[in-house]
Design a protein around this motif. Sequence first.
Motif, PDB file in Angstrom:
ATOM      1  N   THR A   2       0.859  -1.217   0.000  1.00 45.11           N
ATOM      2  CA  THR A   2       0.149  -0.141   0.001  1.00 45.11           C
ATOM      3  C   THR A   2       0.999   1.187  -0.056  1.00 45.11           C
ATOM      4  O   THR A   2       2.322   1.118   0.267  1.00 45.11           O
ATOM      5  CB  THR A   2      -0.732  -0.048   1.084  1.00 45.11           C
ATOM      6  OG1 THR A   2      -0.030   0.165   2.341  1.00 45.11           O
ATOM      7  CG2 THR A   2      -1.506  -1.328   1.438  1.00 45.11           C
ATOM      8  N   ALA A   3       0.169   2.433  -0.386  1.00 42.93           N
ATOM      9  CA  ALA A   3       1.020   3.773  -0.357  1.00 42.93           C
ATOM     10  C   ALA A   3       1.461   3.901   1.147  1.00 42.93           C
ATOM     11  O   ALA A   3       2.619   4.320   1.520  1.00 42.93           O
ATOM     12  CB  ALA A   3      -0.037   4.670  -0.801  1.00 42.93           C
ATOM     13  N   GLN A   4       0.778   3.490   2.112  1.00 42.00           N
ATOM     14  CA  GLN A   4       1.169   3.754   3.554  1.00 42.00           C
ATOM     15  C   GLN A   4       2.483   2.734   3.830  1.00 42.00           C
ATOM     16  O   GLN A   4       3.214   3.262   4.395  1.00 42.00           O
ATOM     17  CB  GLN A   4      -0.110   3.523   4.406  1.00 42.00           C
ATOM     18  CG  GLN A   4       0.256   3.563   6.030  1.00 42.00           C
ATOM     19  CD  GLN A   4       0.564   5.200   6.164  1.00 42.00           C
ATOM     20  OE1 GLN A   4      -0.143   6.006   5.574  1.00 42.00           O
ATOM     21  NE2 GLN A   4       1.313   5.557   7.207  1.00 42.00           N
ATOM     22  N   GLN A   6       4.497   2.103   1.722  1.00 44.42           N
ATOM     23  CA  GLN A   6       5.703   2.712   1.133  1.00 44.42           C
ATOM     24  C   GLN A   6       6.194   3.734   1.712  1.00 44.42           C
ATOM     25  O   GLN A   6       7.342   4.258   2.100  1.00 44.42           O
ATOM     26  CB  GLN A   6       5.473   3.082  -0.308  1.00 44.42           C
ATOM     27  CG  GLN A   6       5.161   2.051  -1.234  1.00 44.42           C
ATOM     28  CD  GLN A   6       4.553   2.342  -2.562  1.00 44.42           C
ATOM     29  OE1 GLN A   6       3.783   3.455  -2.547  1.00 44.42           O
ATOM     30  NE2 GLN A   6       4.900   1.566  -3.508  1.00 44.42           N
ATOM     31  N   LEU A   7       5.290   4.679   2.610  1.00 49.75           N
ATOM     32  CA  LEU A   7       5.791   5.770   3.160  1.00 49.75           C
ATOM     33  C   LEU A   7       6.487   5.385   4.427  1.00 49.75           C
ATOM     34  O   LEU A   7       7.429   5.891   4.728  1.00 49.75           O
ATOM     35  CB  LEU A   7       4.357   6.525   3.375  1.00 49.75           C
ATOM     36  CG  LEU A   7       4.532   7.861   4.383  1.00 49.75           C
ATOM     37  CD1 LEU A   7       5.354   9.007   3.521  1.00 49.75           C
ATOM     38  CD2 LEU A   7       3.296   8.634   4.642  1.00 49.75           C
ATOM     39  N   THR A  75       6.073  11.891  -0.847  1.00 53.67           N
ATOM     40  CA  THR A  75       4.884  11.493  -1.350  1.00 53.67           C
ATOM     41  C   THR A  75       5.105  10.136  -2.087  1.00 53.67           C
ATOM     42  O   THR A  75       6.122   9.723  -2.494  1.00 53.67           O
ATOM     43  CB  THR A  75       4.298  12.666  -2.721  1.00 53.67           C
ATOM     44  OG1 THR A  75       3.096  12.134  -2.950  1.00 53.67           O
ATOM     45  CG2 THR A  75       5.109  12.932  -3.596  1.00 53.67           C
ATOM     46  N   VAL A  76       3.931   9.382  -2.166  1.00 54.07           N
ATOM     47  CA  VAL A  76       4.070   7.787  -2.976  1.00 54.07           C
ATOM     48  C   VAL A  76       3.140   7.625  -3.789  1.00 54.07           C
ATOM     49  O   VAL A  76       1.808   8.303  -3.584  1.00 54.07           O
ATOM     50  CB  VAL A  76       3.960   6.994  -1.640  1.00 54.07           C
ATOM     51  CG1 VAL A  76       5.312   6.997  -0.633  1.00 54.07           C
ATOM     52  CG2 VAL A  76       2.867   6.943  -0.611  1.00 54.07           C
ATOM     53  N   GLY A  77       3.156   6.764  -4.537  1.00 57.23           N
ATOM     54  CA  GLY A  77       2.299   6.504  -5.478  1.00 57.23           C
ATOM     55  C   GLY A  77       2.834   5.383  -6.403  1.00 57.23           C
ATOM     56  O   GLY A  77       3.947   5.429  -6.833  1.00 57.23           O
ATOM     57  N   ASP A  78       2.015   4.267  -6.779  1.00 60.47           N
ATOM     58  CA  ASP A  78       2.517   3.089  -7.516  1.00 60.47           C
ATOM     59  C   ASP A  78       3.451   2.494  -6.972  1.00 60.47           C
ATOM     60  O   ASP A  78       3.513   2.019  -5.882  1.00 60.47           O
ATOM     61  CB  ASP A  78       2.385   3.648  -9.150  1.00 60.47           C
ATOM     62  CG  ASP A  78       1.410   4.220  -9.807  1.00 60.47           C
ATOM     63  OD1 ASP A  78       0.271   3.573  -9.341  1.00 60.47           O
ATOM     64  OD2 ASP A  78       1.301   5.033 -10.468  1.00 60.47           O
ATOM     65  N   ASP A  79       4.676   2.364  -7.685  1.00 63.11           N
ATOM     66  CA  ASP A  79       5.758   1.737  -7.080  1.00 63.11           C
ATOM     67  C   ASP A  79       6.986   2.650  -6.840  1.00 63.11           C
ATOM     68  O   ASP A  79       8.254   2.617  -6.839  1.00 63.11           O
ATOM     69  CB  ASP A  79       6.479   0.723  -7.967  1.00 63.11           C
ATOM     70  CG  ASP A  79       5.564  -0.513  -8.097  1.00 63.11           C
ATOM     71  OD1 ASP A  79       4.844  -0.713  -7.050  1.00 63.11           O
ATOM     72  OD2 ASP A  79       5.595  -1.091  -9.253  1.00 63.11           O
ATOM     73  N   ALA A  81       8.120   6.637  -4.648  1.00 62.44           N
ATOM     74  CA  ALA A  81       8.030   7.509  -3.732  1.00 62.44           C
ATOM     75  C   ALA A  81       9.028   8.649  -4.132  1.00 62.44           C
ATOM     76  O   ALA A  81       9.905   8.548  -4.819  1.00 62.44           O
ATOM     77  CB  ALA A  81       8.386   7.148  -2.143  1.00 62.44           C
TER      78      ALA A  81
END
Length: 136
Positions: A2-4, A6-7, A75-79, A81
């Motif tokens: 998830t984005a979380q 990754q963060l 910021t994160v998204g997909d694969d 950050a």
Amino acid sequence: MTAQDQLEIVKHHYALQAAGDHDAAEQFLTDDFVIEIPSYMPFAGVYRGRGAFRELIPIVVASAGVKDLRCVATTVGDDYAVQIVEFVLDGHDGPPTQVVEVIRFRGGQICEIRPFYFVPTPFIDAAARRAHHEQG
């Protein structure tokens, strides 16, 4: 992932590297991790493997006189950050120098970091000052 997730990985990795806990930080990296610094930087090169930061961090600190750094935003998204990092450099009287680092994930770990230096001059000037001081 998830984005979380990754963060959290990015935040933990940067905090552990900043604290000097390389063993723990390396657990967030793939075995074939790579960080590539552009050729115009005084610490240019391609640093590979989980131990890449063990090699790179002392070179950056010594060449550019890094006194402090802080992570400003992520910021994160997909694969991916994107991390904004501010560096305070010895002898640089201006504001902290910002670098944007694009972080790529694979299999739940960081596999690549590509730093982008919008204004690289403070790093280059700091390295030149330090080299001149060491020679003189």
